[in-house]
Design a protein around this motif. Structure first.
Motif, PDB file in Angstrom:
ATOM      1  N   GLY C  19       1.078  -0.738  -0.061  1.00 43.36           N
ATOM      2  CA  GLY C  19      -0.055  -0.079   0.315  1.00 43.36           C
ATOM      3  C   GLY C  19       0.580   1.591  -0.214  1.00 43.36           C
ATOM      4  O   GLY C  19       0.543   2.401  -0.876  1.00 43.36           O
ATOM      5  N   LEU C  20       2.361   1.621   0.816  1.00 44.43           N
ATOM      6  CA  LEU C  20       3.002   2.617   0.869  1.00 44.43           C
ATOM      7  C   LEU C  20       3.091   2.667  -0.324  1.00 44.43           C
ATOM      8  O   LEU C  20       3.394   3.482  -1.109  1.00 44.43           O
ATOM      9  CB  LEU C  20       3.982   2.116   2.237  1.00 44.43           C
ATOM     10  N   SER C  23       1.164   3.666  -3.191  1.00 44.83           N
ATOM     11  CA  SER C  23       0.572   4.861  -1.928  1.00 44.83           C
ATOM     12  C   SER C  23       2.260   6.389  -3.287  1.00 44.83           C
ATOM     13  O   SER C  23       1.959   7.409  -3.752  1.00 44.83           O
ATOM     14  CB  SER C  23      -0.151   5.861  -1.309  1.00 44.83           C
ATOM     15  N   ILE C  24       2.699   5.603  -3.405  1.00 49.73           N
ATOM     16  CA  ILE C  24       3.830   6.392  -3.630  1.00 49.73           C
ATOM     17  C   ILE C  24       4.508   6.383  -4.966  1.00 49.73           C
ATOM     18  O   ILE C  24       4.606   7.666  -5.338  1.00 49.73           O
ATOM     19  CB  ILE C  24       5.059   6.216  -2.804  1.00 49.73           C
ATOM     20  N   TYR C  26       1.612   5.585  -6.980  1.00 50.25           N
ATOM     21  CA  TYR C  26       0.632   6.373  -8.071  1.00 50.25           C
ATOM     22  C   TYR C  26       1.108   8.293  -8.068  1.00 50.25           C
ATOM     23  O   TYR C  26       0.506   8.357  -9.322  1.00 50.25           O
ATOM     24  CB  TYR C  26      -0.355   6.502  -7.472  1.00 50.25           C
ATOM     25  N   PRO C  27       1.131   8.612  -6.923  1.00 52.22           N
ATOM     26  CA  PRO C  27       1.140  10.248  -7.183  1.00 52.22           C
ATOM     27  C   PRO C  27       2.908  10.763  -8.668  1.00 52.22           C
ATOM     28  O   PRO C  27       2.335  11.326  -9.080  1.00 52.22           O
ATOM     29  CB  PRO C  27       2.070  10.852  -5.683  1.00 52.22           C
ATOM     30  N   ALA C  28       3.933   9.603  -8.257  1.00 53.06           N
ATOM     31  CA  ALA C  28       4.829   9.995  -8.813  1.00 53.06           C
ATOM     32  C   ALA C  28       4.712   9.824 -10.295  1.00 53.06           C
ATOM     33  O   ALA C  28       4.886  10.997 -11.190  1.00 53.06           O
ATOM     34  CB  ALA C  28       5.685   9.126  -8.106  1.00 53.06           C
ATOM     35  N   SER C  30       1.562   9.387 -11.904  1.00 53.00           N
ATOM     36  CA  SER C  30       1.130  10.859 -12.080  1.00 53.00           C
ATOM     37  C   SER C  30       1.055  11.923 -12.675  1.00 53.00           C
ATOM     38  O   SER C  30       0.898  12.823 -14.108  1.00 53.00           O
ATOM     39  CB  SER C  30      -0.809  10.213 -11.724  1.00 53.00           C
ATOM     40  N   TYR C  31       2.242  12.192 -12.016  1.00 50.17           N
ATOM     41  CA  TYR C  31       2.931  13.847 -11.843  1.00 50.17           C
ATOM     42  C   TYR C  31       3.991  14.219 -12.959  1.00 50.17           C
ATOM     43  O   TYR C  31       3.662  14.478 -13.766  1.00 50.17           O
ATOM     44  CB  TYR C  31       3.990  13.567 -10.910  1.00 50.17           C
ATOM     45  N   LEU C  32       3.974  12.064 -13.607  1.00 50.40           N
ATOM     46  CA  LEU C  32       5.247  12.524 -14.994  1.00 50.40           C
ATOM     47  C   LEU C  32       4.135  12.018 -15.962  1.00 50.40           C
ATOM     48  O   LEU C  32       4.723  12.362 -17.065  1.00 50.40           O
ATOM     49  CB  LEU C  32       6.141  11.291 -14.727  1.00 50.40           C
ATOM     50  N   LYS C  33       2.806  11.527 -15.788  1.00 52.09           N
ATOM     51  CA  LYS C  33       2.198  12.705 -17.155  1.00 52.09           C
ATOM     52  C   LYS C  33       2.030  13.415 -17.568  1.00 52.09           C
ATOM     53  O   LYS C  33       1.970  14.350 -16.936  1.00 52.09           O
ATOM     54  CB  LYS C  33       1.027  11.611 -16.459  1.00 52.09           C
ATOM     55  N   PRO C  34       2.444  13.772 -18.462  1.00 53.19           N
ATOM     56  CA  PRO C  34       2.503  14.509 -19.748  1.00 53.19           C
ATOM     57  C   PRO C  34       1.225  15.606 -19.470  1.00 53.19           C
ATOM     58  O   PRO C  34      -0.127  15.030 -19.847  1.00 53.19           O
ATOM     59  CB  PRO C  34       2.771  14.603 -20.143  1.00 53.19           C
ATOM     60  N   PRO C  35       1.247  17.292 -18.495  1.00 52.63           N
ATOM     61  CA  PRO C  35      -0.205  17.561 -18.070  1.00 52.63           C
ATOM     62  C   PRO C  35      -1.252  17.702 -19.923  1.00 52.63           C
ATOM     63  O   PRO C  35      -0.105  17.983 -20.410  1.00 52.63           O
ATOM     64  CB  PRO C  35      -0.080  18.889 -17.559  1.00 52.63           C
TER      65      PRO C  35
END
Lengths: 423, 360, 146
Positions: C19-20, C23-24, C26-28, C30-35
C-alpha cells in the motif's frame, strides 16, 4: 556686374565650406566657441549670462553669441566686435524678443538646414496668445519666448534638461503663474499649479513621471496659450476622453448644459483640480455632484441614486472576488481563469463608469450586470479552487492508512523478533 | 538471514562477487542499547529526509524552468496543472526544513554525548560540513520559485556575503552573476542547487557513512564503563533496522501531514523594481545569525559592525568544525563539564536570538 | 507465538508495504504523466492555425496571465501586441472598419504598429513576435536586451 557675381559665388563657397566643416566637426562644435572672441572676453570678465549653458542647443549647433546677438566674433577689440555696423544687436528688449527669435525661427528656409521638421509658426501663434496680445499692448511682464525656453539654456523639448520638457512644463508656467506678487494686476488665480499637482493628471505626470499625461500646454496650447472658452472646454477634454464627451453630448444633459452656457466637463470635474473621479460623485451622498443641480425627488435625483447603486454593487462584488483571487494566488492554486474573469468584470465597471456620462441608469446597468456576472463566476471559481486545495487532504487518508498499518506491523515484527531472540 | 541466503538471486550474485564480507558485516553489526539510544535515530532520520529531497528534487526538475519569468510561472504551472505537483513541491519544501532541523538535533546529540572524540573526529567534521551544505541548499533553493520574499531574502543574504572581508565582494558578484540579484542569479543558484551542492554533498555523505560503518556506533562513556554482562546491544539487522524503519515511517507520515495541511505557498511573483515588502526574513535556520548581525551596533571600535559580526560567525564556525581537536586541550578529563556548558550556551544563544528575530 | 499469528503479521506487513509503495508510485507516475498543456506559457504560446483567423480580423490570445491581441491585417500580415490598454488596462480589440486597434472603455485607438494615436492611452502597446511554423501561429515574447 561680373565682379559682383564672382563675389557672390566666392562668399557662397566660403560659407559652404564653413558649413561643411561644421558638419564634419561632428559632435564637438562646443570646441569652436572656445576661440570665439565674445565668449573669451565675457568669460575672462566674468560677464557670461547667468543661465549660460555650454550644452545649449544653439551653441551645440554652431550658433555662437553672434549668431543671435550679431556683431563680429573674430575681433578681439570690444568696440569693433560690438559695432552696430557689424550687425551687433546686443540684448533685445522684452518686446523685441519674439521677433528676435523669430528672425530665424519663422523662416522655414533657414530652419530647414537644422531641423527640417520644425514648425515655423511659433511667432505667429504667439501673437494670437494671451501673452502675445498683451505684449503688443505694451505689457512688459507677460511671457515671451525666453520666459519659458530660457535665454541661454535652451534644449530640445524631448531633452529632460529642457524647461519645456513635459515633466518640467508645470513648474515652468508656475514660475510666473504661481507668483502672487507678479500676477497681482491680472486678476487671475495663482493656485493652478497647486491644484494641478493634486489632480489626476498632475499626479500622473509629476509623481508617476508619466509623460503621456497632459501638462499645462496640452490643454492650453503651446505658443498660442489661451484659457479655453466655454464652448471649447469640453472639446479640449474630449480630445483624449473621446467616449465621455460623445456620451455627454448625446445625452439630454448635454443639451441642457449648452443651453444654459455651462462648461461641460468642468462643472462636475473642475479644471485644474480634476481629481480621480469616485463613484461617490454620482449618487445622492455628500460627495455627489448631481445634487449640485438636482433636488430630492426629481428625475435626476432618482437616476443618480440608481447609477450609484449599480456601480457600488458591482465594485463590491468585484472587490470581494479580488480578495479571494489573492488567496488563490498565494496558496498556489490555479488563478488564471479567475484573473481573466475578474479583468472582464473590472473592464465592465470601467465602461459603466464612462457610461455614467449618458446619465441613463439602464445603460450603466447593462455593463454593471455584466460585471456582476463575471465577478460572481470568478468568485465561484475562486471558492472552488480554495475548496479543492482542502479536498486534496483526503488523499492523505489513504497514504496515512497504509503507513500506520505498516508502523503497527513493523512494531509487532520487532517484538516478535526480540521475543524469539530471548527464547 | 537464512531466508536471504537461500534466495536464488542472492546465490547468483554471491557466486560471482563473494558477498560473504558484507553478510558478515551485516550479521555482526551491533547497536548498543541504553537510555540515550534514542539519539542514534536522528542521523538515520536526517538521511531519510535527504533521500526524500533527492527524489522530490529530481521530480521537480521535470517541470522547473529557471528564468526571470519562467521560474515563477513554471512553479505555478507545476502546482496548478501537474498532477500532484503541489504535493511534490510541498514535500520538497517541508522535507528541506525538517532535514535541517534533524541535522541540528543530530549534531547536538553527538556533541553532548561527546561522540566526536577520538577516533571519530572526521565523522564530526564531515557531519558539520554537511550541515553547512544543507544550509547552502536551503539558501539557494529558496530563491528558485522567484517569489517576492525569496527575492528580497536573497538580496539581503548575498549582501551579507558581500561584507565578508577581502573576498566578500567577489563571492557576492559570483553568486549574483552581476552587481544585483537578477535573472542571472537564478541560473547560478539553480546550478549550485541541483548540481554543485548535490555532488559535494554526496561525497561528504559517503565518507560520513563509511566512517560510521568502519568504527561502529559510538558508546557513551557511562555505557563503556559498564561490566560486559550489563552491556546490552541489539543486532543492527534486522532489529535496529526495523526500528529505524519505524521512525522513517513516522517521519514520512508527519511530512505528508505537513505537506497536505500546511501546503507550501507560492507567494507573490518577485518584481525586480518593486520596493521591499515588510517582514523580509531569512529561513529560520539563518535567523539567529541574521538577528545577531542586526543587533550589532553599526560601528564597534571603528570597525563596521556587520563585518565584525561576519568575522565573528566565521571564527565560531571554524571553532565548531574543529571541536574534536581542541576539546582535549581545554576540557578533556580535567574539566568534563566544560563542553556541556559550551554546548548549552550555544543552544541557548541560537534559540534566544531566533525567538527575538521572529518577535521583532 | 503461533505460526498462524506470525503468518498474519507477515501478511499485514506486506499489505502495508504494498500500500505504501502504491501510494508513492501512484502520485509519482501521475506527476510524470504529461499535463494537458505541455509547459508553462512563458516565452511563447500557440495561437491556432492560420486558416482559423480570417484576413482583416483580430483575436485575443491568452499568453500566460496576460492577454495578447493577434491581428491578421488586410495585407495578410500577422502582428501581435499586448492586449492590455495602456490607459486603464481594459482589453483592446481589432476594429475591422477602422483597421485599427480600439479600446472600448474610453475609445482609445492604436495603429497597427501599436502606437497610441487617439484617446486617453498614454503609451503604445508592447509588440509581440509572431511566427508561423507549419501553418501554426506562434506568438513569442520579444527578446529583451538585458
Amino acid at each position: 556686374m561680373k565682379i559682383d557675381k564672382k563675389i557672390v559665388i566666392s562668399i557662397f563657397i566660403f560659407f559652404s565650406l564653413i558649413f561643411v566643416s561644421e558638419i564634419f566637426a561632428g559632435d564637438s562644435p562646443a570646441e569652436d566657441f572656445q576661440t570665439d572672441e565674445c565668449y573669451k572676453c565675457h568669460l575672462e570678465n566674468d560677464a557670461l549670462p547667468k543661465d549660460f549653458n555650454k550644452e545649449d542647443i544653439h551653441l551645440k549647433s554652431g550658433l555662437t553669441c553672434a549668431g543671435c546677438h550679431g556683431g563680429d566674433a573674430t575681433k578681439d577689440d570690444m568696440d569693433e566686435a560690438m559695432d552696430p555696423k557689424a550687425g551687433f544687436i546686443g540684448k533685445p528688449t522684452h518686446e523685441q524678443i519674439p521677433s528676435f527669435c523669430g528672425k530665424c525661427h519663422s523662416h522655414i528656409q533657414y530652419m530647414r538646414k537644422y531641423r527640417p521638421r520644425i514648425p515655423t509658426d511659433q511667432e505667429e501663434q504667439y501673437y494670437t496668445s494671451q501673452h502675445g496680445m498683451l505684449l503688443k499692448k505694451g505689457d512688459q511682464k507677460v511671457a515671451v519666448c525666453s520666459s519659458c525656453h530660457t535665454s541661454h539654456s535652451i534644449f530640445e523639448v524631448k531633452d529632460s534638461r529642457s524647461s519645456v520638457y513635459p515633466l518640467n512644463v508645470p513648474e515652468t508656467c508656475n514660475r510666473c503663474h504661481g507668483d502672487k506678487e507678479y500676477m497681482k494686476n491680472y486678476k487671475i488665480p495663482v493656485d493652478q499649479y497647486k491644484k494641478y499637482a493634486k489632480s489626476v493628471h498632475g499626479i500622473a505626470l509629476l509623481k508617476k513621471q508619466d509623460t503621456g499625461a497632459p501638462a499645462c500646454n496640452d490643454c492650453h496650447g503651446n505658443h498660442g496659450a489661451m484659457p479655453p472658452g466655454i464652448s471649447s472646454t469640453s472639446f479640449v477634454c474630449g480630445e483624449c476622453h473621446v467616449n465621455n464627451l460623445n456620451y455627454f453630448n448625446e445625452s439630454a444633459m448635454g443639451k441642457a448644459f449648452s443651453e444654459n452656457e455651462l462648461h461641460g466637463c468642468q462643472e462636475c470635474h473642475g479644471s485644474h483640480e480634476i481629481e480621480k473621479p469616485t463613484d461617490e460623485m454620482t449618487g445622492v451622498g455628500e460627495e455627489s455632484v448631481c445634487l449640485n443641480c438636482h433636488d430630492e425627488g426629481d428625475d435626476g435625483y432618482i437616476a443618480a441614486k440608481k447609477i450609484y447603486e449599480e456601480l457600488k454593487s458591482s465594485v463590491a462584488l468585484h472587490d470581494s472576488a479580488k480578495i479571494q483571487l489573492d488567496v488563490v494566488k498565494r496558496i498556489g492554486m490555479d488563478d488564471i481563469d479567475i484573473g481573466y474573469k475578474l479583468q472582464k468584470a473590472e473592464q465592465s465597471i470601467i465602461k459603466a463608469r464612462t457610461l455614467v456620462h449618458t446619465f441613463d441608469p439602464e445603460k450603466v446597468a447593462k455593463e454593471t450586470n455584466l460585471s456582476l456576472k463575471n465577478s460572481k463566476e470568478a468568485l465561484e471559481l475562486a471558492q472552488k479552487e480554495i475548496k479543492d486545495a482542502q479536498i486534496r487532504r483526503r488523499g492523505l487518508g489513504v497514504a496515512t492508512f497504509f503507513i500506520l498499518l505498516l508502523i503497527i506491523a513493523v512494531y509487532f515484527k520487532i517484538r516478535n523478533i526480540e521475543a524469539k531472540g530471548k527464547n | 538471514m537464512d531466508k536471504i541466503k537461500n534466495n536464488k538471486i542472492f546465490q547468483w550474485l554471491h557466486e560471482r562477487y563473494n558477498l560473504e564480507p558484507i553478510l558478515e558485516f551485516v550479521e555482526h553489526k551491533q547497536v548498543p542499547m541504553h537510555k540515550h539510544s534514542i539519539w542514534y535515530y536522528t542521523g538515520g532520520i536526517t538521511l531519510f529526509l535527504f533521500i526524500i529531497q533527492v527524489c522530490t528534487g529530481i521530480l521537480l526538475l521535470f517541470y522547473y524552468q529557471p528564468g526571470v519569468d519562467s521560474s515563477y510561472e513554471s512553479v505555478r504551472f507545476l502546482m496548478t496543472k501537474v498532477n500532484f505537483g503541489w504535493l511534490i513541491r510541498s514535500i520538497h519544501s517541508w522535507s528541506a526544513n525538517l532535514m535541517v532541523f534533524f541535522a541540528f538535533i543530530h549534531m547536538f546529540s553527538v556533541f553532548f554525548s561527546e561522540a566526536f572524540k577520538k577516533p571519530r573526529e572526521l565523522t564530526w567534521v564531515s557531519g558539520f560540513l554537511m550541515l553547512l551544505l544543507a544550509m547552502g541548499f536551503g539558501f539557494s533553493g529558496y530563491l528558485l520559485p522567484w517569489n517576492e520574499l525569496a527575492f528580497f531574502a536573497t538580496k539581503v543574504g548575498t549582501d551579507i556575503v558581500g561584507d565578508v572581508p577581502v573576498v566578500g565582494e567577489l563571492i557576492k558578484q559570483l553568486l549574483r552573476g552581476g552587481p544585483d540579484v537578477t535573472g542571472s542569479t537564478i541560473y547560478r543558484f539553480y546550478a549550485i542547487h541541483v548540481s554543485i551542492l548535490p555532488l559535494i554533498f554526496l561525497v561528504v555523505l559517503g565518507l560520513h557513512l563509511l566512517f560510521i560503518q568502519r568504527q561502529g556506533m559510538h558508546e557513551p562513556e557511562f555505557y563503556e564503563s559498564l561490566p560486559p554482562e550489563e552491556k546490552h546491544s541489539i543486532p543492527f539487522f534486522p532489529n535496529f533496522f526495523l526500528r529505524d524503519l519505524l521512525f522513517w515511517l513516522l517521519i514520512l507520515d508527519v511530512l505528508l501531514f505537513l505537506a497536505v495541511f500546511f501546503p507550501w505557498e507560492l507567494g507573490i511573483k518577485a518584481d525586480l523594481f518593486s520596493s521591499a515588502p515588510a517582514g523580509i526574513r531569512p529561513e529560520w535556520y539563518f535567523m539567529f545569525m541574521f538577528q545577531s548581525l542586526k543587533m550589532i551596533p553599526a560601528k564597534v571600535l571603528g570597525i563596521e559592525g556587520e563585518i565584525l559580526g561576519i568575522v565573528f560567525f566565521g571564527i565560531l564556525g571554524l571553532l565548531w568544525l574543529t571541536v574534536p581537536f581542541w576539546e582535549t586541550v581545554i576540557a578533556g578529563k580535567k574539566r568534563p563539564w566544560l563542553m556541556k556548558v559550551i554546548g548549552l550556551l550555544a543552544i541557548i544563544y541560537m534559540i534566544a536570538l531566533t525567538i527575538i528575530g521572529y518577535l521583532v | 507465538m503461533s505460526v498462524k499469528r506470525r503468518k498474519f503479521l507477515d501478511y499485514i506487513l506486506s499489505l502495508g508495504f504494498t500500500g505504501l509503495v502504491g501510494s508513492i508510485i501512484y502520485p509519482a507516475l501521475s506527476y510524470l504523466k504529461p499535463p494537458k498543456q505541455a509547459e508553462a506559457a512563458v516565452n511563447s504560446v500557440k495561437a491556432g492555425k492560420v486558416n482559423e483567423i480570417p484576413v482583416n480580423s483580430g483575436k485575443i490570445v491568452r499568453f500566460g496571465r496576460k492577454p495578447v491581441i493577434l491581428i491578421r491585417t488586410s495585407t495578410d500580415e500577422f502582428i501581435a501586441f499586448t492586449a492590455t490598454c495602456t490607459h486603464l488596462g481594459c482589453i483592446v480589440q481589432y476594429r475591422e472598419d477602422k483597421q485599427q486597434i480600439w479600446c472600448a472603455c474610453h475609445n482609445g485607438l492604436f495603429d497597427l504598429k501599436g502606437r497610441n494615436i487617439s484617446g486617453p492611452p498614454p503609451r503604445p502597446l508592447d509588440p509581440f513576435l509572431v511566427q508561423i511554423i507549419d501553418d501554426e501561429i506562434i506568438i513569442a515574447k520579444p527578446k529583451r536586451m538585458s
